[in-house]
Design a protein around this motif. Structure first.
Motif, PDB file in Angstrom:
ATOM      1  N   GLY A  87     -20.926  -1.530 -26.031  1.00  0.00           N
ATOM      2  CA  GLY A  87     -22.118  -2.306 -25.674  1.00  0.00           C
ATOM      3  C   GLY A  87     -23.311  -1.404 -25.394  1.00  0.00           C
ATOM      4  O   GLY A  87     -24.414  -1.632 -25.894  1.00  0.00           O
ATOM      5  N   CYS A  90     -26.804  -1.108 -27.554  1.00  0.00           N
ATOM      6  CA  CYS A  90     -28.069  -1.445 -26.871  1.00  0.00           C
ATOM      7  C   CYS A  90     -29.006  -0.243 -26.870  1.00  0.00           C
ATOM      8  O   CYS A  90     -30.224  -0.401 -26.858  1.00  0.00           O
ATOM      9  CB  CYS A  90     -27.792  -1.922 -25.446  1.00  0.00           C
ATOM     10  N   GLY A 145     -21.845   2.998 -19.341  1.00  0.00           N
ATOM     11  CA  GLY A 145     -21.154   4.287 -19.224  1.00  0.00           C
ATOM     12  C   GLY A 145     -22.082   5.410 -18.776  1.00  0.00           C
ATOM     13  O   GLY A 145     -21.623   6.476 -18.349  1.00  0.00           O
ATOM     14  N   ARG A 201     -16.138   7.280 -20.903  1.00  0.00           N
ATOM     15  CA  ARG A 201     -17.110   6.543 -20.086  1.00  0.00           C
ATOM     16  C   ARG A 201     -17.996   5.630 -20.944  1.00  0.00           C
ATOM     17  O   ARG A 201     -18.347   4.539 -20.522  1.00  0.00           O
ATOM     18  CB  ARG A 201     -18.030   7.520 -19.326  1.00  0.00           C
ATOM     19  N   ALA A 235     -18.672  -6.212 -23.578  1.00  0.00           N
ATOM     20  CA  ALA A 235     -19.750  -5.215 -23.624  1.00  0.00           C
ATOM     21  C   ALA A 235     -19.393  -3.929 -22.890  1.00  0.00           C
ATOM     22  O   ALA A 235     -19.920  -2.875 -23.227  1.00  0.00           O
ATOM     23  CB  ALA A 235     -21.034  -5.806 -23.055  1.00  0.00           C
ATOM     24  N   GLU A 251     -32.218  -9.789 -20.096  1.00  0.00           N
ATOM     25  CA  GLU A 251     -30.919 -10.210 -20.647  1.00  0.00           C
ATOM     26  C   GLU A 251     -29.912  -9.069 -20.643  1.00  0.00           C
ATOM     27  O   GLU A 251     -30.276  -7.902 -20.536  1.00  0.00           O
ATOM     28  CB  GLU A 251     -31.107 -10.653 -22.104  1.00  0.00           C
ATOM     29  N   PHE A 293     -24.130  13.523 -33.140  1.00  0.00           N
ATOM     30  CA  PHE A 293     -24.733  12.457 -33.926  1.00  0.00           C
ATOM     31  C   PHE A 293     -24.858  12.923 -35.379  1.00  0.00           C
ATOM     32  O   PHE A 293     -24.971  14.114 -35.660  1.00  0.00           O
ATOM     33  CB  PHE A 293     -26.123  12.105 -33.376  1.00  0.00           C
ATOM     34  N   ARG A 320     -33.127  -1.159 -15.094  1.00  0.00           N
ATOM     35  CA  ARG A 320     -32.320  -0.875 -16.288  1.00  0.00           C
ATOM     36  C   ARG A 320     -30.852  -1.069 -15.956  1.00  0.00           C
ATOM     37  O   ARG A 320     -30.383  -0.694 -14.881  1.00  0.00           O
ATOM     38  CB  ARG A 320     -32.505   0.591 -16.728  1.00  0.00           C
ATOM     39  N   GLU A 335     -23.325   5.941 -35.423  1.00  0.00           N
ATOM     40  CA  GLU A 335     -22.459   5.359 -36.436  1.00  0.00           C
ATOM     41  C   GLU A 335     -22.274   3.854 -36.227  1.00  0.00           C
ATOM     42  O   GLU A 335     -22.049   3.097 -37.174  1.00  0.00           O
ATOM     43  CB  GLU A 335     -21.062   6.011 -36.382  1.00  0.00           C
ATOM     44  N   HIS A 355     -15.382   3.245 -25.466  1.00  0.00           N
ATOM     45  CA  HIS A 355     -15.029   3.695 -26.813  1.00  0.00           C
ATOM     46  C   HIS A 355     -13.518   3.978 -26.886  1.00  0.00           C
ATOM     47  O   HIS A 355     -12.855   3.566 -27.833  1.00  0.00           O
ATOM     48  CB  HIS A 355     -15.788   4.982 -27.158  1.00  0.00           C
TER      49      HIS A 355
HETATM   50  C1  LIG Z   1     -22.613  14.811 -25.807  1.00  0.00           C
HETATM   51  C2  LIG Z   1     -22.758  13.416 -26.359  1.00  0.00           C
HETATM   52  C3  LIG Z   1     -22.466  13.197 -27.697  1.00  0.00           C
HETATM   53  C4  LIG Z   1     -22.602  11.918 -28.227  1.00  0.00           C
HETATM   54  N1  LIG Z   1     -22.327  11.722 -29.557  1.00  0.00           N
HETATM   55  C5  LIG Z   1     -22.456  10.485 -30.078  1.00  0.00           C
HETATM   56  C6  LIG Z   1     -22.179  10.233 -31.460  1.00  0.00           C
HETATM   57  O1  LIG Z   1     -21.807  11.122 -32.235  1.00  0.00           O
HETATM   58  N2  LIG Z   1     -22.353   8.963 -31.926  1.00  0.00           N
HETATM   59  C7  LIG Z   1     -22.755   7.933 -31.108  1.00  0.00           C
HETATM   60  O2  LIG Z   1     -22.889   6.810 -31.569  1.00  0.00           O
HETATM   61  N3  LIG Z   1     -22.988   8.136 -29.814  1.00  0.00           N
HETATM   62  C8  LIG Z   1     -22.865   9.375 -29.265  1.00  0.00           C
HETATM   63  N4  LIG Z   1     -23.137   9.573 -27.939  1.00  0.00           N
HETATM   64  C9  LIG Z   1     -23.599   8.425 -27.132  1.00  0.00           C
HETATM   65  C10 LIG Z   1     -22.394   7.655 -26.580  1.00  0.00           C
HETATM   66  O3  LIG Z   1     -21.769   6.934 -27.626  1.00  0.00           O
HETATM   67  C11 LIG Z   1     -22.827   6.703 -25.480  1.00  0.00           C
HETATM   68  O4  LIG Z   1     -21.668   6.300 -24.833  1.00  0.00           O
HETATM   69  C12 LIG Z   1     -23.528   5.458 -25.912  1.00  0.00           C
HETATM   70  O5  LIG Z   1     -24.610   5.679 -26.776  1.00  0.00           O
HETATM   71  C13 LIG Z   1     -24.098   4.715 -24.726  1.00  0.00           C
HETATM   72  O6  LIG Z   1     -23.089   4.022 -24.107  1.00  0.00           O
HETATM   73  P1  LIG Z   1     -23.052   3.918 -22.537  1.00  0.00           P
HETATM   74  O7  LIG Z   1     -22.033   2.893 -22.201  1.00  0.00           O
HETATM   75  O8  LIG Z   1     -22.884   5.271 -21.966  1.00  0.00           O
HETATM   76  O9  LIG Z   1     -24.510   3.298 -22.224  1.00  0.00           O
HETATM   77  P2  LIG Z   1     -25.559   3.662 -21.103  1.00  0.00           P
HETATM   78  O10 LIG Z   1     -25.983   5.083 -21.229  1.00  0.00           O
HETATM   79  O11 LIG Z   1     -25.073   3.217 -19.781  1.00  0.00           O
HETATM   80  O12 LIG Z   1     -26.754   2.699 -21.563  1.00  0.00           O
HETATM   81  C14 LIG Z   1     -27.463   2.945 -22.751  1.00  0.00           C
HETATM   82  C15 LIG Z   1     -28.599   1.915 -22.875  1.00  0.00           C
HETATM   83  O13 LIG Z   1     -28.070   0.622 -23.115  1.00  0.00           O
HETATM   84  C16 LIG Z   1     -28.458  -0.292 -22.075  1.00  0.00           C
HETATM   85  N5  LIG Z   1     -27.287  -1.133 -21.837  1.00  0.00           N
HETATM   86  C17 LIG Z   1     -26.032  -0.706 -21.562  1.00  0.00           C
HETATM   87  N6  LIG Z   1     -25.188  -1.762 -21.537  1.00  0.00           N
HETATM   88  C18 LIG Z   1     -25.933  -2.865 -21.773  1.00  0.00           C
HETATM   89  C19 LIG Z   1     -25.640  -4.260 -21.883  1.00  0.00           C
HETATM   90  N7  LIG Z   1     -24.397  -4.740 -21.749  1.00  0.00           N
HETATM   91  N8  LIG Z   1     -26.653  -5.113 -22.150  1.00  0.00           N
HETATM   92  C20 LIG Z   1     -27.922  -4.655 -22.319  1.00  0.00           C
HETATM   93  N9  LIG Z   1     -28.262  -3.354 -22.215  1.00  0.00           N
HETATM   94  C21 LIG Z   1     -27.276  -2.463 -21.963  1.00  0.00           C
HETATM   95  C22 LIG Z   1     -28.871   0.571 -20.910  1.00  0.00           C
HETATM   96  O14 LIG Z   1     -29.846  -0.074 -20.097  1.00  0.00           O
HETATM   97  C23 LIG Z   1     -29.458   1.777 -21.631  1.00  0.00           C
HETATM   98  O15 LIG Z   1     -30.773   1.500 -22.033  1.00  0.00           O
HETATM   99  C24 LIG Z   1     -23.024  10.840 -27.396  1.00  0.00           C
HETATM  100  C25 LIG Z   1     -23.295  11.071 -26.027  1.00  0.00           C
HETATM  101  C26 LIG Z   1     -23.186  12.343 -25.517  1.00  0.00           C
HETATM  102  C27 LIG Z   1     -23.493  12.561 -24.051  1.00  0.00           C
END
Ligand SMILES: Cc1cc2nc3c(=O)[nH]c(=O)nc-3n(C[C@H](O)[C@H](O)[C@H](O)COP(=O)(O)OP(=O)(O)OC[C@H]3O[C@@H](n4cnc5c(N)ncnc54)[C@H](O)[C@@H]3O)c2cc1C
Length: 288
Positions: free
Chosen positions: A113, A117, A33, A109, A74, A165, A193, A29, A124, A78
């Motif tokens: 992207g 994903c 972030g 963090r 990607a 991918e 959310f 995987r 949202e 945020h």
């Molecule tokens: C307390 C809390 C509150 C939150 N509230 C909200 C909210 O109100 N609204 C909202 O929208 N989100 C919310 N989130 C989620 C937040 O926006 C996350 O940052 C986001 O959903 C995932 O982004 P990430 O970069 O951390 O991805 P990761 O956790 O690193 O990855 C998420 C998934 O995407 C895949 N992935 C990551 N990057 C890629 C890529 N470039 N190509 C292919 N696959 C990829 C990973 O394999 C995994 O399956 C919240 C999270 C927390 C912990």
């Protein structure tokens, strides 16, 4: 809980990430972030043998304007996106929606992207990117393809990106300066959310509503475009009574599912109230 043991790999380029995905097969995987994947691993909902970190791939960390739209890498976080003057000016609807996404530390963090994903139906971002006609650049062993948002979000927690991918870029056409737009949401606490959220874009020309796009989360199928409501509004005189009718129609068309936070009737009421609010605000902005 703690995740099961896994091997950690740090990619320094998109191509290296693709090679690592090919080397380690179905149970590898990507992590960007980690704000969704790590909680899922801690809860035992995801148990990858290999985790491939792309957060340091600087070639995927950008926000730029090109060809009448935004290009967002990607791994842009945020907070990087929210803080970009380019985004504020080209895509104000995205900024409106971002006011409801998570908390500062998560946004520091978390990446756009990773968010799309992960494709959480209560998020949202899939909703606004669909209304904004965004397209996603996906790269894999066979090369690159560009997928419109309407085909990218396949279902709940499911996208068009396959296991070999990665998503490299999000492209969003700039909003017209004439259009009205709005985003509203109800969640349990600010930054959670959504229970229900509503987003809208439209223009007003000669007192008539045009080019209406209305979308909802929490109203049934994910990122639902309310096509019957859009058709009802198209070409109508911009005024309170048509907006009220349209909001009632949205509530009738919605097919919400009860969950821990709200029953169906409450969600339907939210659909009506939030639809009315976004339509009224968008009409007001477009009429200025
Ligand atoms: C307390 C809390 C509150 C939150 N509230 C909200 C909210 O109100 N609204 C909202 O929208 N989100 C919310 N989130 C989620 C937040 O926006 C996350 O940052 C986001 O959903 C995932 O982004 P990430 O970069 O951390 O991805 P990761 O956790 O690193 O990855 C998420 C998934 O995407 C895949 N992935 C990551 N990057 C890629 C890529 N470039 N190509 C292919 N696959 C990829 C990973 O394999 C995994 O399956 C919240 C999270 C927390 C912990």
């Amino acid at each position: 809980m703690k995740p099961v043991p896994f091997d950690y790999h740090r990619a320094s380029s998109a191509d290296e990430a693709i090679t690592l995905l090919a080397d380690h097969g179905e149970n590898a995987r990507l992590i960007a972030g980690g704000q969704s994947l790590v909680p899922m691993m801690n809860l035992g909902l995801a148990s990858p043998d290999h985790v491939i970190d792309i957060s340091d791939v600087s070639a995927l960390d950008f926000v730029r304007e090109e060809g009448g739209g935004l290009q967002i890498g990607a791994v842009a976080t945020h907070n990087t996106i929210i803080g970009s003057d380019l985004v504020v000016s080209a895509c104000p609807l995205l900024i409106e929606a971002y006011k409801h996404v998570a908390h500062h530390t998560v946004r520091n963090r978390g990446t756009l992207g990773g968010n799309i994903c992960h494709s959480d139906p209560a998020s949202e971002m899939p909703l606004v990117l669909t209304l904004l006609d965004a397209s996603m650049v996906i790269r894999g062993p066979g090369g690159e393809r560009v997928v419109p948002a309407s085909e990218f979000f396949v279902g709940e927690f499911e996208t068009a990106v396959n296991s070999q991918e990665l998503l490299t870029e999000i492209r969003i056409p700039s909003q017209s300066k004439e259009e009205g737009y709005a985003f509203e949401e109800v969640s349990q606490r600010k930054g959670d959310f959504s229970i229900v959220s509503a987003a809208c874009r439209l223009t007003v020309a000669g007192g008539k509503i045009k080019d209406v796009r209305l979308g909802l989360t929490g109203a049934g199928a994910e990122n639902k475009r309310m096509s019957a409501v859009e058709a009802h509004l198209e070409g109508a005189d911009a005024g309170d009574s048509i907006i009220s009718d349209a909001a009632d129609l949205a509530a009738r068309q919605a097919d919400p599912t009860a969950d821990l936070h709200a029953d169906e009737d409450y969600k339907r009421d939210l659909v009506r109230a939030l639809s009315r609010r976004v339509l009224a605000r968008a009409v007001q902005i477009a009429s200025q």
